[in-house]
Design an enzyme around this catalytic site. Sequence first.
Site, mmCIF file in Angstrom:
data_model
loop_
_atom_site.group_PDB
_atom_site.id
_atom_site.type_symbol
_atom_site.label_atom_id
_atom_site.label_comp_id
_atom_site.label_asym_id
_atom_site.label_seq_id
_atom_site.Cartn_x
_atom_site.Cartn_y
_atom_site.Cartn_z
ATOM 1 N N TRP A 3 0.835 -1.212 0.000
ATOM 2 C CA TRP A 3 0.000 0.000 0.000
ATOM 3 C C TRP A 3 0.859 1.247 0.000
ATOM 4 C CZ3 TRP A 3 -4.396 -0.907 -1.929
ATOM 5 C CH2 TRP A 3 -5.106 -2.072 -1.629
ATOM 6 N N ASP A 33 -1.687 6.909 6.294
ATOM 7 C CA ASP A 33 -2.721 5.976 5.872
ATOM 8 C C ASP A 33 -2.965 5.032 7.046
ATOM 9 O OD1 ASP A 33 -4.249 3.950 4.822
ATOM 10 O OD2 ASP A 33 -2.935 3.522 3.116
ATOM 11 N N LYS A 59 -12.164 -1.583 6.740
ATOM 12 C CA LYS A 59 -11.409 -2.484 7.598
ATOM 13 C C LYS A 59 -11.918 -2.398 9.038
ATOM 14 C CE LYS A 59 -8.626 -3.007 3.966
ATOM 15 N NZ LYS A 59 -7.671 -2.149 3.284
HETATM 16 C C1 LIG Z 1 -7.122 -1.644 2.044
HETATM 17 C C2 LIG Z 1 -6.081 -0.625 2.120
HETATM 18 C C3 LIG Z 1 -5.982 0.410 1.177
HETATM 19 C C4 LIG Z 1 -6.885 0.495 -0.030
HETATM 20 O O1 LIG Z 1 -8.116 0.994 0.324
HETATM 21 P P1 LIG Z 1 -9.246 1.271 -0.769
HETATM 22 O O2 LIG Z 1 -10.288 1.921 0.071
HETATM 23 O O3 LIG Z 1 -9.648 -0.060 -1.331
HETATM 24 O O4 LIG Z 1 -8.677 2.173 -1.806
HETATM 25 C C5 LIG Z 1 -4.996 1.366 1.344
HETATM 26 N N1 LIG Z 1 -4.146 1.312 2.374
HETATM 27 C C6 LIG Z 1 -4.194 0.328 3.307
HETATM 28 C C7 LIG Z 1 -3.218 0.318 4.428
HETATM 29 C C8 LIG Z 1 -5.164 -0.672 3.204
HETATM 30 O O5 LIG Z 1 -5.215 -1.649 4.113
#
Ligand SMILES: *Cc1c(COP(=O)(O)O)cnc(C)c1O
Length: 360
Positions: A103, A172, A196
């Site tokens: 990511w 993030d 998540k």
């Molecule tokens: C799942 C995830 C993403 C992607 O998220 P989307 O909402 O599908 O774009 C980005 N960063 C992390 C750390 C993730 O776990």
Amino acid sequence: MYKRVHNFSAGPAVLPEEVLLEIQKDLVDYKGHGLSVMEMSHRSKVYQGIIDDATASVKRILGLGDDYEVLFLQGGASTQFFTIPLNFCPDNQVANYVNTGAWATKALKEAAKIGKKMHVAASSEDKEFTYIPKELELSENPAYLHITTNNTIRGTEYKKDPDAGDVPLIADMSSDIMSRPVDVKKYALIYAGAQKNIGPAGTTLVILRKDMIDKINPGLPTMVDYRTHIAKGSMFNTPPTFAIYVVGLVLKWIESFGSLADMEKHNIKKASYIYDILDNSDFYRGTVVKEDRSLMNIPFRLPSEDLEKKFIAETAEAGMQNLKGHRSVGGCRASLYNALPLKSVEKLAQFMIDFEKNNK
Ligand SMILES: *Cc1c(COP(=O)(O)O)cnc(C)c1O
């Protein structure tokens, strides 16, 4: 009655059963208004109440002061990957990134793709992203430092916020938001896809410190300019109304659980069931440096790929789903987000002990 599996999915992930039942209760007729949340105008007073409540919950849970904006946006965390450099990296500065896995790599590639100067300030790629790099080497004239607090695929997690000095810290937190206390004051921007730890897919939580607003680059398209969404309370255009409503319910559930310190304690307890097995077994093998391992996503290997296949098939038969590792790394992975009940972890732990005995 209904059936519920033990859901170890990395995302979209398990939601609190209480929340699902509340949605069910209010689905057709939301609190006597005679329509569902999906059918409401986002300009209605009822809906304004729903998004205001969700915003207030975010502020209470994270202890945010008036110096932070809370937004509910679309496009997932992946849209933030390019929105952030567009807004906060001017042409004469450099976007800095810590590369801790897939990511983080996607995030830094987007900055480069839109023509920004990009610098990798630290990386754990040398050891297949199995640890969190502690030393930073920032570029000259950094616009910000971007980190990924929990690496969903590799199973590493920051335990301490890195020190970026005066450089705005951007994170993030998609896969560990509200799973533990964080010192939010250290962050200029936090974002998280909801699917998540705080809700269903469809909305992305963005928390932005107000001093960042003056730094936003001019001339951006309307929808990628954070000022658009700040000015309109996340309702410049139609927001993902239902997803935000569900996030609001999950946030209430988090608040009823206790503080984030309580949540962390609970998450440590859950994760230790699995880590204790990994640590005391020569059958299962954790893949991550001990001090950096995640409370949310636990990747592990078995002695062979055949045994891993068998493990995943047999857990599924026993009502435990989504224990397969990410396709890019293989093996197994158990995701233990906030809403995963303790009894699901206990069941998996017992299964792991029995499986080892039967297959050694
Ligand atoms: C799942 C995830 C993403 C992607 O998220 P989307 O909402 O599908 O774009 C980005 N960063 C992390 C750390 C993730 O776990």
